[in-house]
Write an enzyme that holds these catalytic residues in place. Structure first.
Site, mmCIF file in Angstrom:
data_model
loop_
_atom_site.group_PDB
_atom_site.id
_atom_site.type_symbol
_atom_site.label_atom_id
_atom_site.label_comp_id
_atom_site.label_asym_id
_atom_site.label_seq_id
_atom_site.Cartn_x
_atom_site.Cartn_y
_atom_site.Cartn_z
ATOM 1 N N CYS A 1 2.762 -2.478 10.738
ATOM 2 C CA CYS A 1 1.858 -2.022 9.678
ATOM 3 C C CYS A 1 1.432 -0.610 10.003
ATOM 4 C CB CYS A 1 0.663 -2.964 9.565
ATOM 5 S SG CYS A 1 -0.303 -2.659 8.085
ATOM 6 N N CYS B 1 -0.854 3.834 19.718
ATOM 7 C CA CYS B 1 -2.221 3.299 19.671
ATOM 8 C C CYS B 1 -2.861 3.194 21.057
ATOM 9 C CB CYS B 1 -2.216 1.923 18.998
ATOM 10 S SG CYS B 1 -1.371 1.921 17.403
ATOM 11 N N CYS C 1 3.505 -7.101 5.564
ATOM 12 C CA CYS C 1 3.177 -7.859 4.342
ATOM 13 C C CYS C 1 4.419 -8.579 3.828
ATOM 14 C CB CYS C 1 2.632 -6.935 3.257
ATOM 15 S SG CYS C 1 1.126 -6.074 3.714
ATOM 16 N N CYS D 1 -7.311 -6.263 23.178
ATOM 17 C CA CYS D 1 -5.940 -5.774 22.952
ATOM 18 C C CYS D 1 -4.964 -6.935 22.747
ATOM 19 C CB CYS D 1 -5.496 -4.928 24.136
ATOM 20 S SG CYS D 1 -3.847 -4.223 23.909
ATOM 21 N N CYS E 1 -7.072 -0.528 31.280
ATOM 22 C CA CYS E 1 -6.422 -1.503 30.398
ATOM 23 C C CYS E 1 -7.404 -1.944 29.305
ATOM 24 C CB CYS E 1 -5.996 -2.709 31.232
ATOM 25 S SG CYS E 1 -5.462 -4.124 30.267
ATOM 26 N N HIS F 1 2.681 -5.472 25.705
ATOM 27 C CA HIS F 1 1.956 -5.424 26.974
ATOM 28 C C HIS F 1 2.877 -5.066 28.143
ATOM 29 C CE1 HIS F 1 -0.802 -6.541 30.132
ATOM 30 N NE2 HIS F 1 -0.030 -7.529 30.537
ATOM 31 N N CYS G 1 6.875 -0.201 20.206
ATOM 32 C CA CYS G 1 6.139 1.030 19.866
ATOM 33 C C CYS G 1 5.557 1.735 21.083
ATOM 34 C CB CYS G 1 5.054 0.733 18.834
ATOM 35 S SG CYS G 1 4.150 -0.770 19.154
ATOM 36 N N CYS H 1 4.630 1.719 4.145
ATOM 37 C CA CYS H 1 5.972 1.649 4.740
ATOM 38 C C CYS H 1 6.893 2.683 4.096
ATOM 39 C CB CYS H 1 6.543 0.240 4.617
ATOM 40 S SG CYS H 1 5.636 -0.960 5.620
ATOM 41 N N CYS I 1 -4.221 -2.609 20.936
ATOM 42 C CA CYS I 1 -3.210 -3.075 19.975
ATOM 43 C C CYS I 1 -3.851 -4.112 19.069
ATOM 44 C CB CYS I 1 -2.023 -3.678 20.726
ATOM 45 S SG CYS I 1 -0.812 -4.502 19.671
ATOM 46 N N CYS J 1 -0.202 -5.336 14.882
ATOM 47 C CA CYS J 1 0.189 -5.101 13.484
ATOM 48 C C CYS J 1 1.614 -5.551 13.196
ATOM 49 C CB CYS J 1 -0.045 -3.643 13.084
ATOM 50 S SG CYS J 1 1.241 -2.496 13.607
ATOM 51 N N CYS K 1 0.834 -1.206 0.000
ATOM 52 C CA CYS K 1 0.000 0.000 0.000
ATOM 53 C C CYS K 1 0.860 1.243 0.000
ATOM 54 C CB CYS K 1 -0.929 -0.002 1.199
ATOM 55 S SG CYS K 1 -0.089 0.335 2.757
ATOM 56 N N CYS L 1 3.509 -1.362 28.464
ATOM 57 C CA CYS L 1 2.290 -0.641 28.119
ATOM 58 C C CYS L 1 2.110 0.591 29.002
ATOM 59 C CB CYS L 1 1.091 -1.575 28.290
ATOM 60 S SG CYS L 1 -0.455 -0.775 27.862
#
Lengths: 504, 307
Positions: free
Chosen positions: B185, B272, B147, B251, B245, B222, B260, B55, B279, B282, B52, B225
């Site tokens: 992703c 996110c 991908c 999640c 949570c 997690h 992340c 990236c 989550c 991804c 797509c 988090c």
């Protein structure tokens, strides 16, 4: 006798597009636009949880994921009968608006500018700007060594006429580099209420998951002010500079002359109307839009599903070896007619309706500055001009919407998913009209269909053999040198094609 | 490095060829290799399969170094469909010549339509065949994004193209080439730029058994988090946009390895879970693959506790 000219791959667009031209006496006499990549999103979505849809469909396109997310949550809002609270509508607009700004800036600078700007002029730079000194030293060192492809990916390029004024070129190179930072800044602005981008996690039916704080409001405003300055001081003047140097492109690439707008950006008062209004413009005749008049032909598309289906009953059955077909893109038509979609369509329809009023003001100002009449907008350069005007208007409007946010008020309204339901979401991606249609049975997706901007613009011929809007725009384009068909690529890029979207 | 004239360049190349017992025919190639070294920019060929471009856009969000700096100071981006000025025949010539020459870093974005090669073409040639030919001549392959790394959405249940990840495709083609996978992703720009810099300055980073650099993918979402204390206190969000949570909303942080939640996205603007979104895994190897394994658990039909 006409000569065949292949342009494959077309770079500096999103995705896999090839163009086949027939050129006779230095003029394009026929054109074929082919989407070359298919993933089957509509098939993959069948049988899945409906709430997967806004996440999965965003992955159709990394350039305009927010638009797919928006179409999907609008379709689900309708299907679940949920009303989004005001903060939620505003936050959705602010995420989408930020990505419009990102998309329009990257399109003009990173994707289109080097069709007009001579980046090698940087070697004549005499000033002391560190960015430009670095760039000059790099280009000089690259071109003086024995590298096979010096200064890649900025060279080599088609031979042709580029902007001649060295100062204008140098300024455009500077703004190319600054645009890289500006589009990243616009992405940051989208992430404030979007969580992250590409592919924002916060869009859900009923609103957004992120909440509103004063800190976020001022952060959004701060980033937006920088972008507004860039749009007003760089983007619009650069479009004017290119348009003034290449006025012939107000006559080239006119296209089908029919324009379709679904409308976009929810009005914050909760009314059904949108900030940019919907409408259908055929031969300067404006009428209202009715989504039931859309159907997709596939005679020349690589699908064995029936032709002429409405998206609410649409099917997608791939047939890669299908005889006579030449594109993975379907051919959507409105009452059987090809339609151009995108910023030009939005600006023309808004201008005709006088709503919002600033559209006509901005268009009139730009046209008088360039000494062009309104007909000139229906052209390659008109698309660039409309996109730049829209970028300014969207940025200014985001500044209004962010003021309307109320901290700690809800951004989300909870909902239940019925056993069986259906809905559609109509919006506009930066590239044009976008619709998603969802049918839910047994709380699973039974059918999901997307009709996407580049599906309209880059469509192949329909069942009656009528070429798509971009194919029509290419026909008649002068080609000075068949080995360097730069004129054709300028026409193609003015549509800002996104092939991952078009085929999905 | 001080700049050499073309004459000095060829002279050095000739001496080096003689020293290595190579004939005069090798001089231009030696000069070219030296030229790349002199410019300090290892060649990178970037191909897109079932992608797509997310990236690529995410890569452009890199900061310190930004993309302009990376393209001029780190690598020589020989071809990238979204950025290259070269188009049509010129672009194809660059890709073909680079592939013949070899020695480049191959970045692949997107899955490979192994079961339907016609689903992704470049100049009538299946991109799967292009990737196969390119990988044989590359010094390293970087599969960017979920991908390319694992198959992602194009390889999800019911997909019509027989899509597969880049490592699985290369294995099936019998190609052995050092390969790094960078899921996500999209892939976070730091993951890509950090890996690239590590490869160029110190050689390949340490990888886990799925081919991911441990420096980015050894931790579980997690466990880092921002809402971890809510989990420990058993304070759970009942629906979207609530405090607490997000585990009961489905999640996938406990099933996903990535940093992340510490690194955040878009120049540390947000991430996110912080933004109230469970989550969706991804960056995980099973991302989006199973139709019966939804992103959220809200579907149950039973009303979840409301505010």
């Amino acid at each position: 006798m006409a000569k065949k000219v292949m342009i494959d791959p077309i770079t500096r667009i999103e995705g896999h597009l090839s163009i086949r031209l027939e050129v006779d006496a230095n003029r394009v006499t026929d054109a074929y636009s082919a989407g070359e990549m298919f993933r089957g999103f509509e098939i993959i979505l069948r049988g899945r949880d409906p709430l997967d849809a806004q996440q999965i469909t965003q992955r159709i396109c990394g350039v305009c994921p927010v638009s797919h997310g928006t179409a999907s949550v609008l379709a689900q809002d309708m299907a679940y009968g949920v009303t989004v609270p005001k903060n939620g509508r505003l936050a959705r607009n602010l995420i989408l608006g930020a990505n419009y700004i990102q998309s329009h800036i990257i399109h003009f600078y990173q994707l289109s500018a080097f069709d007009f700007v001579d980046m090698e002029a940087i070697t004549q730079y005499q000033g002391s700007d560190p960015l430009l000194c670095d760039m000059k030293a790099w280009v000089q060192s690259q071109t003086s060594t024995n590298m096979v492809y010096p200064a890649a990916p900025f060279l080599p390029r088609y031979a042709g006429r580029y902007l001649e004024d060295p100062q204008a070129n140098i300024l455009a190179v500077k703004n190319y580099l600054q645009a890289l930072e500006m589009r990243a800044l616009a992405h940051q602005m989208a992430a404030i209420f979007g969580g992250k981008i590409p592919h924002v996690p916060t869009l859900v039916p009923g609103g957004v998951t992120e909440r509103v704080t004063t800190r976020q409001i001022i952060e959004y405003q701060s980033k937006l002010r920088k972008l507004q300055t860039f749009i007003n001081k760089c983007y619009l003047p650069d479009v004017i500079a290119v348009a003034s140097a290449f006025p012939e492109y107000f006559q080239i690439g006119k296209g089908c002359g029919n324009f379709l707008v679904f409308g976009v950006f929810a009005n914050s008062d909760g009314s059904q109307s949108t900030f940019f209004p919907s409408g259908v413009l055929t031969n300067t005749y404006l009428r209202s839009f009715d989504h039931t008049k859309i159907a997709e032909d596939v005679l020349y598309s690589l699908f064995s599903s029936p032709s002429g289906l409405s998206p609410s009953d649409g099917e997608t059955v791939p047939a890669p070896g299908k005889s006579g077909a030449y594109s993975w893109v379907k051919a959507p038509r409105y009452e059987g007619i090809p339609m151009e979609v995108g910023p030009l369509a939005r600006m023309l329809v808004a201008c005709r309706q006088g709503d919002p009023p600033q559209v006509k003001e901005e268009i009139d100002r730009l046209l008088s500055r360039l000494g062009q009449g309104p007909d000139a907008l229906l052209s390659t350069m008109g698309r660039h001009a409309a996109r730049a005007i829209e970028c300014k208007i969207v940025a200014d409007q985001c500044a209004q919407w962010v003021e309307e946010l109320v901290p700690d008020q809800p951004t989300f309204q909870d909902f239940e998913i019925p056993e069986s339901t259906s809905g559609y979401g109509l919006t506009e991606a930066p590239r044009g009209a976008l619709g998603h249609w969802i049918t839910v049975e047994n709380r699973k997706i039974a059918r999901y269909q997307c009709v996407v901007p580049t599906t309209w613009n880059c469509s192949p011929r329909d069942d009656r053999g009528v070429p798509g809007p971009m194919e029509q725009a290419l026909i008649g384009t002068p080609i000075q040198d068949e080995n360097n068909p730069i004129e054709a690529t300028r026409v193609v890029r003015s549509f800002d094609p996104c092939l991952a979207c078009a085929v999905h | 490095m001080s700049k050499l004239s073309r004459r000095e360049f060829l002279s050095i190349s000739t001496k080096l060829c003689a020293m290595m017992g190579l004939g005069a025919g090798a001089v231009p190639r030696m000069a070219e290799a030296l030229g790349q070294l002199a410019a300090g920019n290892p060649p990178v060929l970037w191909l897109q399969g079932l992608s797509c471009s997310g990236c690529s856009l995410s890569f452009l969000n890199s900061e310190d170094p930004g993309p302009g700096e990376i393209l001029t100071k780190f690598i020589s981006l020989i071809f990238h469909s979204t950025l290259s000025t070269a188009t049509g025949d010129t672009a194809m010539k660059i890709v073909q010549e680079t592939m013949q020459r070899g020695g480049f870093f191959l970045v692949v974005e997107g899955a490979i339509p192994a079961g339907m090669p016609e689903a992704c073409l470049m100049r009538h040639e299946p991109v799967s065949a292009l990737v196969s030919r390119a990988a044989r001549k590359a010094q390293m392959v970087i599969a960017i994004g979920s991908c390319a790394a694992f198959g992602g959405i194009p390889a999800a249940d019911n997909n019509p193209t027989g899509a597969t990840s880049v490592p699985a495709f290369l294995k099936n083609e019998g190609i052995t080439v050092p390969t790094i996978v960078l899921p996500g992703c999209p892939c976070h720009p730091d993951w890509f730029v950090g890996t690239l810099a590590h490869v160029l300055k110190f050689g390949g980073p340490e990888l886990d058994d799925l081919g991911r650099p441990k420096v980015f993918f050894s931790k579980i979402v997690h466990e880092q988090c921002p809402r971890f204390t809510d989990y420990e206190r058993e304070k759970f969000a009942g629906t979207f946009s609530q405090d607490g949570c997000l585990f009961k909303l489905g999640c996938l942080g406990p099933n996903t390895r990535a940093d992340c939640t510490l690194r955040y996205w878009n120049s540390r603007t947000n991430t996110c879970i912080k933004a109230g979104s469970p989550c969706i895994g991804c960056a995980s190897e099973s991302f989006a693959r199973k139709a019966e394994f939804p992103f959220y658990t809200k579907i149950a039909g039973t009303s979840l506790p409301k505010k």
